[in-house]
Design an enzyme around this catalytic site. Structure first.
Site, PDB file in Angstrom:
ATOM      1  N   GLY B  49       0.826  -1.200   0.000  1.00 28.27           N
ATOM      2  CA  GLY B  49       0.000   0.000   0.000  1.00 28.27           C
ATOM      3  C   GLY B  49       0.861   1.251   0.000  1.00 28.27           C
ATOM      4  CG  LEU B  52      -1.718  10.229   3.552  1.00 26.02           C
ATOM      5  CD1 LEU B  52      -2.599  11.059   4.472  1.00 26.02           C
ATOM      6  CD2 LEU B  52      -0.630  11.106   2.951  1.00 26.02           C
ATOM      7  CB  ALA B  53      -0.362   4.430   6.659  1.00 28.59           C
ATOM      8  N   GLY B  54       1.504   4.067   4.022  1.00 25.28           N
ATOM      9  CA  GLY B  54       2.469   3.195   3.349  1.00 25.28           C
ATOM     10  C   GLY B  54       3.602   3.968   2.690  1.00 25.28           C
ATOM     11  CG  HIS B 275     -18.377  11.930   6.049  1.00 22.65           C
ATOM     12  ND1 HIS B 275     -19.088  13.067   5.795  1.00 22.65           N
ATOM     13  CD2 HIS B 275     -17.135  12.326   6.384  1.00 22.65           C
ATOM     14  CE1 HIS B 275     -18.284  14.118   5.965  1.00 22.65           C
ATOM     15  NE2 HIS B 275     -17.095  13.688   6.323  1.00 22.65           N
ATOM     16  NE  ARG B 339     -15.923  13.195   9.673  1.00 22.48           N
ATOM     17  CZ  ARG B 339     -14.819  12.984   8.968  1.00 22.48           C
ATOM     18  NH1 ARG B 339     -14.353  11.757   8.829  1.00 22.48           N
ATOM     19  NH2 ARG B 339     -14.200  13.972   8.412  1.00 22.48           N
ATOM     20  CD  GLU B 434      -9.854   3.515   6.297  1.00 21.60           C
ATOM     21  OE1 GLU B 434      -9.342   4.220   5.417  1.00 21.60           O
ATOM     22  OE2 GLU B 434     -11.066   3.191   6.296  1.00 21.60           O
ATOM     23  CG  LEU B 450      -5.788  13.339   5.916  1.00 17.32           C
ATOM     24  CD1 LEU B 450      -5.758  14.687   5.208  1.00 17.32           C
ATOM     25  CD2 LEU B 450      -5.612  12.232   4.893  1.00 17.32           C
TER      26      LEU B 450
END
Lengths: 248, 646
Positions: B49, B52-54, B275, B339, B434, B450
């Site tokens: 992946g 952002l995290a990967g 959401h 939310r 996530e 994020l």
């Protein structure tokens, strides 16, 4: 409404391709263009035929994965991504031609899917600021004038879809390259590598078999993110400055 | 009920340090063993992946000198779905001087998560948030700025300070491009080898350790084995189990689900975030739902007509005949409630018959007052791209007529269980972003995804994975290692099976039906009766899928139908576990709302005495009862109480 599609079908990268006609019935004007293709693909699958391959992912106009030439125009009649084009832009009885991006630097993989790895390699050549994790000063250490930040942002919104290349008679990737040069060049953090960056990126662009830029402007006319053509002027200015100063 | 699952031994997070909460991350960084720079190049890490995290983890570990191999299913790492995040990223910078602090961000996040997250993790997230903004600015992320050249901020739901940094409505895109550029720089440097259009289909576990992955080259169909000393899954969430969600079309659970099948515990799968502000569904052909950023709730006002069946043009409905139901019920947070609360409130007014638009499934988000107050140019500058997107999709002009919005599946708080080091219960398998379960509890606050993705990838994992890798390099494994051979054969057999069924129904028709079952029974409101029904129907549908699905073409080519078939097959198994988890949790908390457990005024009612734990599930076989392992949650710093946003 009912639509006739003529779609480029090509089994693999070494196979010959051809245009194939399909009828799509009961198209709702609220469908996106890709949803219309989904409906056709469901029909083809049930009939045991190979569905049409096309790249797509976010379907909200930001990932840059989708993109086909529709009636000769990259991303079709509205200035947006293919996924954000809706069937209300067409009318009942229309015949629509659908083709992949055509450029030497984007070989076809299958049907409407092309290989855009050349764009990643342009970024690898210098489209970054060298700031290894952990080395950053406080975010407020260097104020950035709002006009510069906004200009950098406008250039940074490029989604790397490749429409600029597909639209260009020379299949040049200059708008893509210029967007990155402008984004990073407008920011104080981008200055140390600015002179070298532009030279390395333009060299890579040429190595990838993109054509030269002759300032025709078709690229900016189809860009779904409205990357301005003057980024190319900025690139040329930076490039000349860099070559003249010998700083690269 | 008892036959649906069994209960196993409790688990605990053995890596989280004790002592004062503000010192725990320092303490762990000090106790974690280090790998000296010369040894790092002998160690290899696989990262699945490039969101952002990967991407941030791949770039950072590459910079540190490890040998990184990275995979994504897209044609470029820049397209991972983090790119679609609109509103912003939180950080406790307190640049506004409005009373923000690391502690307040921590407190807001624990409370927003409805007391179902770990205090230690959330505190660390808040601490690290500050460094993320610095890092991103240094990379050239063009955040919004004020005329003085300093960074601008805005507010998000569930908080009363302005701590959200943003880049117009494209913050995710700008942050991801920053991480992507850092990643491409490492690819050029040779520390990261990138494989695009490759999908992970199996985890290789040798001697109890994660040692590699089986991937399929999506262009040639080749099934490849890749090996490393550690494997990181940064493969995102599983919202597409609902078919319709705000996720990209390709988002899937396969990487984490295959790891789950190999022994990794799956935690809190029922925690789904719906959401509140998405564009409503327009027809059966609908392939995905589009989010309208939560930031719109800063200036837009949400309302429905007071009277049932009032179908006048919204502009003709006078002020006194409108119900601004969030402002009415939650005066202190108004339109900026979290939310889960905003979504359920929208559902409630629609259930009462006061919904607007086709099918009565919508509420108004109105900017008329904001335009009057700020002027149209100011509204355009702030939200222009979102308004354009709305107009493109619906054909309506939101400057003139109120937007119609409705809740949609957006994010999944559940994911693979990890300890404080982000390591799963399989040694050597790390999970970030996530894809893990760790920081958001039962509800994630806006602009925190994020923050978590980048916290994990830039700062947490690169400071914890060394503790594991310091014992490496591990014994050599290759294609001939029996476990690797077996994994590759299983993948090939599954592909052959999918291609050979040649039934009568398309993959998408199964996926849509699964999605509608999940939305109906495991969506915004869940009941015991409905969940039993869902489990029954999911099992029936899964059997039918394996008997009657039609996958055209062959493996040895780009075959998008085959790709989707494999993903949907895993969604079936996940869906069942989500329902079991939702059924066993006989309380309401955050995004998990059990109709049987609510306060007098319809708010989520937790049962802390029974359910203050993480539910981590162990796989025992398809259709077999999973085993529940509980990790108790303790709150030393934030007092557990009923959330109130009134």
């Amino acid at each position: 409404m009912n639509i006739t599609l003529r779609v480029w079908r090509q089994k693999g990268k070494d196979d010959e391709g051809r245009m194939v006609s399909y009828q799509v019935e009961d198209v709702s004007q609220d469908m996106s263009f890709l949803e219309m293709l989904d409906v056709l693909n469901e029909k083809l699958t049930v009939a045991g035929e190979d569905p049409i391959a096309f790249d797509h992912d976010c379907r909200e106009g930001i990932c840059g994965a989708c993109g086909v030439v529709i009636n000769g125009i990259a991303h079709g009649p509205e200035v947006t991504t293919t996924c954000q084009l809706h069937m209300r832009s067409f009318k009942d009885g229309d015949t629509i031609d659908v083709e992949p991006w055509r450029a030497k630097a984007f070989p076809v993989i299958k049907d409407l899917v092309v290989d855009r790895g050349s764009l990643d390699r342009i970024i690898q050549a210098g489209g970054y600021i060298s700031a290894p994790t952990g080395t950053a000063p406080d975010a407020h250490a260097v104020p950035v004038p709002k006009t510069d930040a906004d200009r950098a942002f406008d250039a940074a919104t490029c989604i790397g879809c490749g429409a600029c290349v597909a639209a260009c008679p020379n299949a040049s990737g200059m708008l893509f390259t210029a967007a990155k040069v402008t984004h990073l060049g407008m920011l104080p953090q981008g200055q140390p590598e600015r002179a070298a960056r532009v030279v390395k990126m333009v060299n890579q662009h040429d190595e990838e078999d993109f054509g030269g830029c002759t300032n025709i402007g078709e690229c900016a006319a189809v860009c779904p993110k409205g990357i301005p053509l003057d980024t190319i002027s900025q690139l040329n200015k930076d490039l000349l400055g860099s070559l003249a100063s010998g700083k690269m | 009920m008892t036959e649906l699952y069994t209960e196993g031994a409790p688990i605990q997070d053995e890596k989280a340090p004790d002592g004062p909460i503000a010192e725990r991350w320092d303490k762990r960084r000090f106790s974690a063993k280090l790998v000296n720079p010369a040894n790092r190049r002998k160690l290899s890490v696989i990262i699945v992946g490039t969101g952002l995290a990967g991407a941030s983890a791949a770039a950072t570990l590459g910079e540190a000198g490890y040998n990184v191999t990275s995979f994504c299913y897209q044609d470029s790492p820049r397209r991972a779905h983090s790119i679609a995040a609109q509103g912003g990223i939180n950080a406790a910078k307190n640049y506004r001087n409005d009373g923000d602090s690391i502690y307040r961000l921590f407190y807001d996040t624990v409370k927003g998560g409805d007391f179902r997250s770990r205090e230690s993790n959330v505190y660390r997230l808040s601490q690290v948030s500050v460094e993320i903004i610095d890092q991103c600015v240094a990379q050239g992320v063009p955040f919004a700025r004020e005329y003085g050249g300093l960074l601008d901020n805005r507010s998000f739901g569930g908080v009363q300070v302005s701590r959200t940094f943003y880049a117009r409505g494209q913050t995710g895109q700008q942050l991801l491009i920053g991480a992507y550029q850092a990643l491409e720089r490492q690819i050029a440097a040779g520390t990261v080898t990138m494989h695009t259009r490759h999908e992970m289909l199996e985890l290789i576990v040798v001697d109890g350790k994660a040692r590699g992955v089986i991937v399929r080259d999506m262009v040639t169909g080749e099934v490849e084995s890749h090996f490393a000393d550690a494997v990181v899954l940064a493969s995102g969430g599983y919202g597409n189990v609902f078919f319709l969600s705000t996720n990209a079309m390709g988002c899937n659970v396969t990487a984490t689900w295959r790891a789950h099948r190999k022994g990794a515990l799956f935690a809190n799968p029922c925690y789904t975030q719906i959401h509140p502000t998405c564009i409503p569904v327009s027809g059966d052909y609908q392939s995905k739902l589009t989010l309208m950023s939560e930031s719109l709730r800063n200036d837009g006002r949400i309302w429905v007509p007071k009277e049932i069946g009032d179908d006048r043009d919204p502009r003709q409905i006078p002020e006194e005949e409108r119900d601004y139901y969030l402002e009415r019920a939650y005066p202190s947070f108004g339109n900026l409630v979290p939310r889960d609360i905003a979504s359920r409130a929208a559902k409630n007014v629609c259930d009462e018959g006061r919904g607007v638009g086709p099918g009565g499934l919508g509420v108004y988000l109105d900017f008329a007052d904001a335009i009057k107050r700020m002027g149209r140019p100011a509204v355009e500058a702030k939200y222009g791209n979102l308004f354009d997107m709305y107009q493109r999709i619906t054909g309506e002009n939101p400057y003139e007529t109120p937007m119609r919005i409705y809740p949609a599946v957006h994010y999944t708080m559940g994911g693979l269980w990890v300890d404080y080091d982000l390591q799963s219960n399989i040694p050597g398998l790390f999970v970030t972003g996530e894809a893990n379960f760790s920081d958001h509890g039962a509800n994630r606050l806006g602009a925190s995804a994020l923050m978590q993705g980048l916290a994990d990838g830039y700062f947490v994992l690169p400071n914890t994975i060394n503790d594991y890798l310091s014992a490496g390099p591990f014994e050599k494994v290759d294609e001939d290692t029996p476990e690797a051979k077996e994994a590759a054969e299983a993948v090939r057999a599954r592909i052959d099976k999918l291609l050979s069924i040649n039934g009568s129904r398309t993959v998408d028709s199964f996926h849509k039906e699964l999605g509608s079952i999940m939305w109906e029974y495991c969506g915004m409101e869940r009941t015991e009766e409905g969940l039993y029904k869902a489990i029954d129907r999911i099992r029936g549908l899964r059997d039918e899928f394996w008997r009657d699905v039609k996958v055209t073409g062959v493996n040895e080519e780009l075959n998008q139908t085959l790709e989707r078939a494999g993903r949907v097959a895993d969604f079936f198994e996940l869906a069942e576990l989500m329902c079991i988890d939702a059924l066993h949790r006989r309380e309401s908390c955050g995004g998990h709302f059990r109709a049987e457990s609510q306060t007098e005024d319809g708010e989520a009612l937790r049962h802390d005495d029974e359910f203050a734990y993480v539910a981590a599930w162990e796989f025992t076989g398809t259709g077999e009862s999973p085993v529940l392992h509980k990790e108790n949650l303790e709150y030393e710093y934030v007092e557990m109480k009923q959330r109130s946003y009134k």
